[in-house]
Design a protein around this motif. Structure first.
Motif, short mmCIF file in Angstrom:
data_model
loop_
_atom_site.label_atom_id
_atom_site.label_comp_id
_atom_site.label_asym_id
_atom_site.label_seq_id
_atom_site.Cartn_x
_atom_site.Cartn_y
_atom_site.Cartn_z
N ILE A 11 0.86 -1.18 0.00
CA ILE A 11 0.00 0.00 0.00
C ILE A 11 0.89 1.23 0.00
O ILE A 11 1.79 1.34 0.84
CB ILE A 11 -0.94 0.02 1.21
CG1 ILE A 11 -1.83 -1.22 1.22
CG2 ILE A 11 -1.79 1.29 1.21
CD1 ILE A 11 -2.69 -1.37 2.46
N LYS A 37 -6.38 -5.06 -13.37
CA LYS A 37 -7.28 -4.31 -12.50
C LYS A 37 -8.47 -5.19 -12.15
O LYS A 37 -8.83 -6.13 -12.88
CB LYS A 37 -7.71 -3.02 -13.17
CG LYS A 37 -6.53 -2.05 -13.36
CD LYS A 37 -6.97 -0.69 -13.79
CE LYS A 37 -5.79 0.25 -13.91
NZ LYS A 37 -5.25 0.63 -12.57
N SER A 83 -2.69 1.31 -9.52
CA SER A 83 -3.31 0.32 -8.64
C SER A 83 -3.76 -0.91 -9.43
O SER A 83 -4.23 -0.79 -10.56
CB SER A 83 -4.53 0.92 -7.92
OG SER A 83 -4.14 1.89 -6.98
N THR A 108 -1.87 -1.14 -4.01
CA THR A 108 -2.92 -0.15 -3.75
C THR A 108 -2.27 1.20 -3.60
O THR A 108 -1.35 1.38 -2.80
CB THR A 108 -3.70 -0.49 -2.47
OG1 THR A 108 -4.25 -1.80 -2.59
CG2 THR A 108 -4.81 0.52 -2.23
N ILE A 109 -2.71 2.16 -4.40
CA ILE A 109 -2.22 3.53 -4.32
C ILE A 109 -3.33 4.41 -3.75
O ILE A 109 -4.42 4.48 -4.33
CB ILE A 109 -1.81 4.07 -5.71
CG1 ILE A 109 -0.89 3.08 -6.43
CG2 ILE A 109 -1.15 5.44 -5.57
CD1 ILE A 109 0.44 2.88 -5.79
N ASN A 110 -3.02 5.06 -2.65
CA ASN A 110 -3.99 5.96 -2.03
C ASN A 110 -3.63 7.41 -2.31
O ASN A 110 -2.45 7.73 -2.45
CB ASN A 110 -4.05 5.72 -0.52
CG ASN A 110 -4.64 4.36 -0.18
OD1 ASN A 110 -5.60 3.92 -0.82
ND2 ASN A 110 -4.08 3.71 0.82
#
Lengths: 111, 114
Positions: A11, A37, A83, A108-110
């Motif tokens: 993450i 994806k 992501s 996961t890219i926030n």
């Protein structure tokens, strides 16, 4: 014979870098990288052939160390669109014409 | 160009039923593949074909059959469906040049066996 990917999941915040590794216990001729994806089909990123080359486009690059039977995928200054789950596929010898895929690394890219 | 087209996209089968997943490509690729992907897992090769009339087993061929009568079509047959065959099935094609090339995937067929 299935390659092993590490880490299993990572993450990040947007703009951070990530490295995904792919290791095999057997000799490799080529390593292929795909991104998938959620709910979609895998999409091709790049192929690395025996010879220790590096490849890249945009901010995604990869290396292949045939002596160590390892490949690494580098994502720099990650974007939200990066992501997904990344898979490496390995080809054991020239002419095998088929890939064995690793178990995947979920990225996961926030914001 | 349509690329790789799979049908159906979704299907529910009862245990013991049989069905065929269809796959067709319009890129004139010699190589075609069937993979299955279980939830949260990687892709497992079921069968592949290097050209019309030639097929070979992959990692997990049991319970499946394929045929390749034309360059364009590569159907996958499931005989006597079992719950263990619940999965997402991807067909892919490639124009290999001496080694494995870029795989072009279909959208997938989600199969549930109850």
């Amino acid at each position: 014979q299935q390659p092993v990917q590490s880490p299993q999941a990572v993450i990040l915040r947007e703009g951070e870098d990530a490295v995904i590794n792919c290791s095999s216990s057997k000799a490799l001729y080529s390593v292929h990288w795909y991104r998938q994806k959620h709910g979609e089909a895998p999409v091709f990123l790049m192929i690395l052939l025996k010879g220790g080359e590096q490849k890249g486009h945009d901010k995604i690059s990869a290396s292949f160390n045939e002596k160590k039977q390892q490949s690494s995928l580098y994502l720099t200054a990650s974007q939200l669109s990066y992501s997904g789950t990344y898979f490496c596929g390995t080809e054991p010898r020239q002419g095998a014409q088929k890939l064995v895929f690793g178990q995947g690394t979920r990225l996961t890219i926030n914001p | 160009n349509a690329g790789v087209t799979q049908t159906p996209k979704f299907r529910i089968l009862k245990i013991g039923q049989s069905m065929t997943l269809q796959c067709t490509q319009d890129m004139n690729h010699n190589y075609m593949y069937w993979y299955r992907q279980d939830p949260g897992m990687g892709l497992k090769l079921i069968y592949y074909s290097v050209g019309a009339g030639i097929t070979d087993k992959g990692e997990v061929p049991n319970g499946y059959n394929v045929s390749r009568s034309t360059t364009e079509d590569f159907p996958l047959r499931l005989e006597l469906a079992a719950p263990s065959q619940t999965s997402v099935y991807f067909c892919a094609s490639s124009s290999n040049r001496g080694s494995a090339g870029e795989l072009f995937f279909g959208e997938g067929s989600r199969l549930t066996v109850l």
